[in-house]
Motif scaffolding. Sequence first.
Motif, PDB file in Angstrom:
ATOM      1  N   GLY A  30       0.702  -1.539   0.128  1.00  0.00           N
ATOM      2  CA  GLY A  30      -0.020   0.197   0.311  1.00  0.00           C
ATOM      3  C   GLY A  30       0.764   1.442  -0.013  1.00  0.00           C
ATOM      4  O   GLY A  30       1.989   1.095   0.497  1.00  0.00           O
ATOM      5  N   PHE A  31       0.980   2.355  -0.772  1.00  0.00           N
ATOM      6  CA  PHE A  31       1.274   3.600  -1.255  1.00  0.00           C
ATOM      7  C   PHE A  31       0.571   4.683  -0.743  1.00  0.00           C
ATOM      8  O   PHE A  31      -0.684   4.917  -1.586  1.00  0.00           O
ATOM      9  CB  PHE A  31       1.582   3.580  -2.503  1.00  0.00           C
ATOM     10  N   ILE A  32       0.314   5.353   0.354  1.00  0.00           N
ATOM     11  CA  ILE A  32      -0.313   5.665   0.999  1.00  0.00           C
ATOM     12  C   ILE A  32       0.231   7.250   0.374  1.00  0.00           C
ATOM     13  O   ILE A  32       1.125   7.648   1.563  1.00  0.00           O
ATOM     14  CB  ILE A  32      -0.788   6.253   2.656  1.00  0.00           C
ATOM     15  N   VAL A  33      -0.726   8.665  -0.041  1.00  0.00           N
ATOM     16  CA  VAL A  33       0.827  10.317  -0.553  1.00  0.00           C
ATOM     17  C   VAL A  33      -0.541  11.232  -0.401  1.00  0.00           C
ATOM     18  O   VAL A  33      -1.874  10.926  -0.321  1.00  0.00           O
ATOM     19  CB  VAL A  33       0.830   9.856  -1.584  1.00  0.00           C
ATOM     20  N   ASP A  34      -0.369  11.936   0.554  1.00  0.00           N
ATOM     21  CA  ASP A  34      -1.326  13.073   0.883  1.00  0.00           C
ATOM     22  C   ASP A  34      -1.419  13.922  -0.722  1.00  0.00           C
ATOM     23  O   ASP A  34      -2.929  14.227  -0.874  1.00  0.00           O
ATOM     24  CB  ASP A  34      -1.005  14.623   2.041  1.00  0.00           C
ATOM     25  N   GLN A  35      -0.632  13.877  -1.465  1.00  0.00           N
ATOM     26  CA  GLN A  35      -1.269  14.722  -2.377  1.00  0.00           C
ATOM     27  C   GLN A  35      -0.993  13.850  -4.057  1.00  0.00           C
ATOM     28  O   GLN A  35       0.201  13.533  -4.046  1.00  0.00           O
ATOM     29  CB  GLN A  35      -0.821  16.155  -3.028  1.00  0.00           C
ATOM     30  N   LEU A  36      -1.166  13.504  -5.048  1.00  0.00           N
ATOM     31  CA  LEU A  36      -1.069  12.776  -6.166  1.00  0.00           C
ATOM     32  C   LEU A  36      -0.315  14.073  -7.501  1.00  0.00           C
ATOM     33  O   LEU A  36       0.259  13.643  -8.070  1.00  0.00           O
ATOM     34  CB  LEU A  36      -1.521  11.870  -6.681  1.00  0.00           C
ATOM     35  N   ALA A  37      -0.919  14.665  -7.796  1.00  0.00           N
ATOM     36  CA  ALA A  37      -1.399  15.835  -8.589  1.00  0.00           C
ATOM     37  C   ALA A  37      -0.165  17.136  -8.612  1.00  0.00           C
ATOM     38  O   ALA A  37       0.240  17.916  -9.547  1.00  0.00           O
ATOM     39  CB  ALA A  37      -2.397  15.909  -9.071  1.00  0.00           C
ATOM     40  N   THR A  38       0.111  18.131  -7.705  1.00  0.00           N
ATOM     41  CA  THR A  38       0.563  18.822  -7.786  1.00  0.00           C
ATOM     42  C   THR A  38       1.841  19.021  -7.393  1.00  0.00           C
ATOM     43  O   THR A  38       2.375  19.924  -8.517  1.00  0.00           O
ATOM     44  CB  THR A  38       0.147  19.967  -5.956  1.00  0.00           C
ATOM     45  N   THR A  39       2.680  17.669  -7.755  1.00  0.00           N
ATOM     46  CA  THR A  39       4.042  18.036  -8.579  1.00  0.00           C
ATOM     47  C   THR A  39       4.323  16.437  -8.798  1.00  0.00           C
ATOM     48  O   THR A  39       3.629  15.721  -8.418  1.00  0.00           O
ATOM     49  CB  THR A  39       5.179  18.098  -7.575  1.00  0.00           C
ATOM     50  N   PRO A  40       5.408  16.340  -9.238  1.00  0.00           N
ATOM     51  CA  PRO A  40       5.677  14.224 -10.291  1.00  0.00           C
ATOM     52  C   PRO A  40       6.428  13.997  -8.649  1.00  0.00           C
ATOM     53  O   PRO A  40       6.942  12.912  -8.914  1.00  0.00           O
ATOM     54  CB  PRO A  40       6.926  14.676 -11.133  1.00  0.00           C
ATOM     55  N   GLU A  41       6.644  14.761  -7.934  1.00  0.00           N
ATOM     56  CA  GLU A  41       7.489  14.076  -6.470  1.00  0.00           C
ATOM     57  C   GLU A  41       7.006  12.363  -6.260  1.00  0.00           C
ATOM     58  O   GLU A  41       7.569  11.138  -6.369  1.00  0.00           O
ATOM     59  CB  GLU A  41       8.040  14.082  -5.725  1.00  0.00           C
ATOM     60  N   ALA A  42       5.772  12.704  -6.166  1.00  0.00           N
ATOM     61  CA  ALA A  42       4.678  11.692  -6.318  1.00  0.00           C
ATOM     62  C   ALA A  42       4.788  10.138  -7.069  1.00  0.00           C
ATOM     63  O   ALA A  42       5.265   9.156  -6.295  1.00  0.00           O
ATOM     64  CB  ALA A  42       3.585  11.344  -5.112  1.00  0.00           C
TER      65      ALA A  42
END
Length: 334
Positions: A61-73
């Motif tokens: 599982g990969f939990i991330v706060d934001q996906l769309a704002t920057t390419p880092e995630a």
Amino acid sequence: MAKAAGCSQATVSVVLNNVTDIKISPDLRTRVLEAARRLGYGLASPIRRAGLGDLRGGCIGFIVDQLATTPEAVNAIEGARHASWENDVTILVAQTQGRAEHERKAVARLLQAGAQGIVYMSIFTRRVSIDAVFDDLPVPLVLLNCYTSDNRFPAVVPDEATGGHMATASLIGKGHRRIATIVGESFMEAAQDRLAGYRQALAEAGLAYDDRLVVEGNWTPTSGFESTQKLLSLEEPPTAIFCQNDKMAMGCFNAITEAGMRIPDDLSVVGYDDDEISRHLRPQLTTLELPHRPMGAWAIEQLARKPLAGRHEIHKVGCTLIERASTKGCVTRQ
């Protein structure tokens, strides 16, 4: 890796997954495989050598706060995918917008889906206070681009101070002595650490720190433009500017051009992030690449090792300086 091979990410996926019903030229296939070996994917990967053990055939599982704002995630997830693709490990991703109630639901659903480990990622490098649901997980947890105050979980972050040092030292090495920097928002750790690296590089070269050469932006092109205008209005303007992200460097480029100056003949510029825009600016921007892909791979390796409870040293991964055409030797002003 697509950038290293000179092709699209779709082509990389076709080659690495050995898709046979799509025609790829032998030369392009060889180029992708050579890039994979060079960057440590596939058989050459340290993850592959260590083995994923009980994770094989399962999911993470990969939990991330934001996906769309920057390419880092996306880059971190891509690094995790490449680290595990040969072992038939599926990556399940949940975006939570940093809300505790969303994180709790994400954890429950990922565990229900059979996740054998969880990666928790923040889009901004920072210390986090994570929800209590993560304290009693039946599977290992790794923090990516963040850490807790008690360091009770394995955590990986970029080495931003060294990155700021590298950017500044690269300009010092070209003979620049009056080097400005446009920092991001000062409350952010990335901005603080990049500035610390800038100051360290100056000190090591015997150059005095001048706060007139340090201007705070907010990561946007507009702030890069306005900050550069301030720097160019100084009685003794800089010969080089280290912009602490590529978007501010874009605004910096525009301000320099509007002032009737040329890059790098009149002013050298270094950015940070290796954003896609850095390759489309003219001249192309010298910048630093954030290590989110290797950070994602490192997180998968830690899950495979099933880390024990206790304090864990924060693992820092270095950035890479990418030399392009926006810097040159110092121009002495008359």
